[in-house]
Design a protein around this motif. Structure first.
Motif, PDB file in Angstrom:
ATOM      1  N   ASP A 443       0.755  -1.261  -0.104  1.00  0.00           N
ATOM      2  CA  ASP A 443      -0.084   0.007   0.198  1.00  0.00           C
ATOM      3  C   ASP A 443       0.658   1.327   0.099  1.00  0.00           C
ATOM      4  O   ASP A 443       0.686   2.331  -0.685  1.00  0.00           O
ATOM      5  CB  ASP A 443      -0.925   0.157   1.238  1.00  0.00           C
ATOM      6  CG  ASP A 443      -1.859  -0.855   1.133  1.00  0.00           C
ATOM      7  OD1 ASP A 443      -2.256  -1.724   0.095  1.00  0.00           O
ATOM      8  OD2 ASP A 443      -2.494  -1.460   2.263  1.00  0.00           O
ATOM      9  N   GLN A 444       2.023   1.276   0.891  1.00  0.00           N
ATOM     10  CA  GLN A 444       2.738   2.396   0.946  1.00  0.00           C
ATOM     11  C   GLN A 444       3.586   2.782  -0.538  1.00  0.00           C
ATOM     12  O   GLN A 444       3.717   3.833  -0.748  1.00  0.00           O
ATOM     13  CB  GLN A 444       3.778   2.230   2.158  1.00  0.00           C
ATOM     14  CG  GLN A 444       2.907   2.250   3.241  1.00  0.00           C
ATOM     15  CD  GLN A 444       3.929   2.231   4.731  1.00  0.00           C
ATOM     16  OE1 GLN A 444       5.114   1.874   4.502  1.00  0.00           O
ATOM     17  NE2 GLN A 444       3.286   2.156   5.758  1.00  0.00           N
ATOM     18  N   ILE A 445       4.096   1.746  -0.995  1.00  0.00           N
ATOM     19  CA  ILE A 445       5.085   1.857  -2.560  1.00  0.00           C
ATOM     20  C   ILE A 445       4.009   2.375  -3.528  1.00  0.00           C
ATOM     21  O   ILE A 445       4.365   2.955  -4.386  1.00  0.00           O
ATOM     22  CB  ILE A 445       5.851   0.738  -2.583  1.00  0.00           C
ATOM     23  CG1 ILE A 445       4.941  -0.455  -3.045  1.00  0.00           C
ATOM     24  CG2 ILE A 445       6.820   0.467  -1.575  1.00  0.00           C
ATOM     25  CD1 ILE A 445       5.760  -1.971  -3.374  1.00  0.00           C
ATOM     26  N   THR A 446       2.506   1.619  -3.403  1.00  0.00           N
ATOM     27  CA  THR A 446       1.743   2.033  -4.631  1.00  0.00           C
ATOM     28  C   THR A 446       1.549   3.583  -4.511  1.00  0.00           C
ATOM     29  O   THR A 446       1.204   4.158  -5.595  1.00  0.00           O
ATOM     30  CB  THR A 446       0.348   1.223  -4.265  1.00  0.00           C
ATOM     31  OG1 THR A 446       0.606  -0.221  -4.204  1.00  0.00           O
ATOM     32  CG2 THR A 446      -0.714   1.822  -5.198  1.00  0.00           C
ATOM     33  N   LYS A 447       1.518   4.187  -3.227  1.00  0.00           N
ATOM     34  CA  LYS A 447       1.246   5.554  -3.175  1.00  0.00           C
ATOM     35  C   LYS A 447       2.326   6.500  -3.861  1.00  0.00           C
ATOM     36  O   LYS A 447       2.284   7.520  -4.346  1.00  0.00           O
ATOM     37  CB  LYS A 447       1.031   6.028  -1.850  1.00  0.00           C
ATOM     38  CG  LYS A 447      -0.074   5.679  -1.001  1.00  0.00           C
ATOM     39  CD  LYS A 447      -0.146   6.167   0.147  1.00  0.00           C
ATOM     40  CE  LYS A 447      -1.357   5.424   1.212  1.00  0.00           C
ATOM     41  NZ  LYS A 447      -1.492   5.777   2.456  1.00  0.00           N
ATOM     42  N   LEU A 448       3.697   5.824  -4.307  1.00  0.00           N
ATOM     43  CA  LEU A 448       4.774   6.275  -4.695  1.00  0.00           C
ATOM     44  C   LEU A 448       4.696   6.198  -6.261  1.00  0.00           C
ATOM     45  O   LEU A 448       5.441   6.848  -6.814  1.00  0.00           O
ATOM     46  CB  LEU A 448       5.991   5.651  -3.897  1.00  0.00           C
ATOM     47  CG  LEU A 448       6.192   5.909  -2.494  1.00  0.00           C
ATOM     48  CD1 LEU A 448       7.489   5.036  -1.851  1.00  0.00           C
ATOM     49  CD2 LEU A 448       6.156   7.322  -2.002  1.00  0.00           C
ATOM     50  N   ALA A 449       4.010   5.199  -6.589  1.00  0.00           N
ATOM     51  CA  ALA A 449       3.895   4.903  -8.046  1.00  0.00           C
ATOM     52  C   ALA A 449       3.119   6.153  -8.874  1.00  0.00           C
ATOM     53  O   ALA A 449       2.144   5.815  -9.213  1.00  0.00           O
ATOM     54  CB  ALA A 449       3.494   3.656  -8.407  1.00  0.00           C
TER      55      ALA A 449
END
Length: 465
Positions: A443-449
């Motif tokens: 979830d956290q790295i998805t926000k960075l994509a």
């Protein structure tokens, strides 16, 4: 103008050792199963096994190449020190080139996850403005010991203090013999110690996540205590997939009675010499139990022909033994015929044994293995300490196996091992502690994509950050 979210793309960078490659690839499969695009890379060398068809959509393997990197069959890859020095100098350019190629192909990397002992990978990612995570492939307990040492958070005994002990929050008291094999007691000139310091000395500034191959029930107190200092996320046990082509070991195991087989495997690095190999062969033959012994090709090559022939004859002439050069260890451990695991106590083997519910004979050699043996025997109470000191003798090996499989405590050891199997499965199940931890990271790295990551503007500019 608002940015549009895209599929996150995680680049996994492994140290080219089998025990480092395996858990990182397994993490990759787990991330891919949750919708993340995953690319795995390492400076591939001869003897490393890669499953390039992991049966999971979104998982890719790209060999780290260019930048002057040696070819996979270069004999200089044999020496670990030579390999590490070479990768430190040639690896950065090759990794940066890979990241740029991925961007140019329309697959911009949104996060880099590296093993320990490749600090240069984290530096490249930082220079390119990429978020970073580390996969710690040993226990959280060992990570905590290293962290407390490097940040002077606990008094450590001197290496020659025979009565010395170590007290760290979240851990049982540790005797000097249990921590002395760790890298912190190596010379300051030791290459691997230097890389450990580079990795962990400023870890809070280098990475946003420390993913650990463990699960909450196994190391709850340790995880809780260390999380006060480090952003720890348990993502284990990282097991190989249960699907895939079976090897000849499974067919042989199918013909054995339940919980009757002794598995002997000392990982990808331990070498047994002529004398110890002979003693293991005779000890296994003397157990009068079926056994599966993994004796690697590189180990066989270092034995005299007479020793190898005699050992193989002794091990197989009894009609109960099978000797192989390699097996899918986690799948073998999960087979219902396996009742005991004679192991060097590397963390991969330790976590695989616990997840499979198999009792152990603990025969540690170096590094974290003595600490893992302590936890297996004294904390989790799923086995016994094997022959000490090494090398093993036939009678001490036979007695240790018998203690685990037929001694007065055998039933209790087996029940506790089965309990750890249940807890590991619960952690991995949907909604379990590990599954939730992996999902939090996703979830956290998805926000960075986002469409145009900061570093993507560097593509084609010739700049590095």
């Amino acid at each position: 103008m608002p940015t549009t979210p895209v599929q996150p793309h995680v680049l996994l960078v492994a140290t080219p050792f089998q025990s480092h490659v395996n858990p990182l690839m397994r993490l990759g499969r787990r991330l891919a199963a949750k919708g993340v695009l995953v690319t795995f890379t390492t400076a591939l060398r001869s003897g490393i096994r890669l499953d390039e068809n992991p049966d999971v959509d979104g998982f890719r393997v790209e060999r780290l190449r260019g930048g002057g990197l040696w070819e996979l069959d270069d004999p200089r890859f044999v020496d670990p020190g030579d390999m590490a020095h070479h990768l430190s100098s040639a690896g950065p350019a090759a990794l940066e080139a890979l990241i740029r190629r991925e961007a140019e192909a329309g697959r911009p990397v949104t996060c880099v996850v590296a093993n320990a002992f490749v600090p240069w990978a984290l530096r490249v990612a930082a220079d390119m403005g990429l978020p970073r995570a580390m996969l710690w492939i040993q226990s959280c307990a060992v990570l905590s010991v290293y962290y407390h040492y490097l940040h002077a958070l606990a008094p450590f005994p001197e290496a020659d203090d025979a009565s010395g002990s170590l007290a760290i929050p979240g851990l049982p008291d540790l005797a000097i013999d249990e921590v002395r094999p760790l890298l912190i007691y190596n010379s300051s000139q030791d290459l691997w110690r230097q890389m450990l310091v580079a990795d962990l000395g400023s870890i809070r500034e280098k990475v946003s996540w420390v993913l650990v191959n463990t699960f909450d029930a196994l190391e709850h107190e340790t995880i809780s205590a260390l999380s006060q200092h480090v952003p720890v996320i348990p993502v284990g046990p990282l097991l190989e997939p249960e699907s895939g082509e079976a090897d000849g070991c499974i067919e042989w195991l199918d013909a054995q009675p339940p919980r009757s087989v002794v598995l002997v495997a000392f990982g990808s690095l331990v070498i047994t010499g002529d004398e110890e190999t002979t003693e293991i062969a005779e000890g296994l033959a003397g157990t009068e139990r079926p056994f599966l012994w993994v004796l690697r090709d590189d180990n066989r090559a270092l034995l005299s022909k007479d020793t190898l022939d005699s050992a193989l004859t002794a091990a197989t002439s009894c009609g109960r033994g099978k000797v192989v050069a390699w097996c899918r260890q986690a799948r073998v451990l999960a087979h219902g015929a396996v009742g005991c695991f004679v192991t060097h106590c590397g963390w991969n083997s330790t976590s695989e044994a616990l997840a499979a519910g198999v009792p152990v004979v603990a025969c540690p050699r170096w590094s974290d293995q003595s600490m893992n043996a302590k936890f297996l025997v004294d904390v989790y109470r799923v086995g016994v300490r094997g022959p000490r000191p090494t090398p093993v003798t036939r009678e001490s090996l036979r007695l240790s196996i018998e203690e685990v499989m037929g001694g007065p405590e055998a039933e209790g050891i087996g029940l506790r091992a089965a309990s750890w199997k249940k807890r590991a499965r619960a952690a991995l199940a949907d909604g379990g502690s590990t599954d939730n931890g992996v999902q939090t990271f996703v979830d956290q790295i998805t926000k960075l994509a986002i469409d145009v990551p900061t570093w993507a503007r560097l593509v084609g500019s010739g700049g590095g950050g």
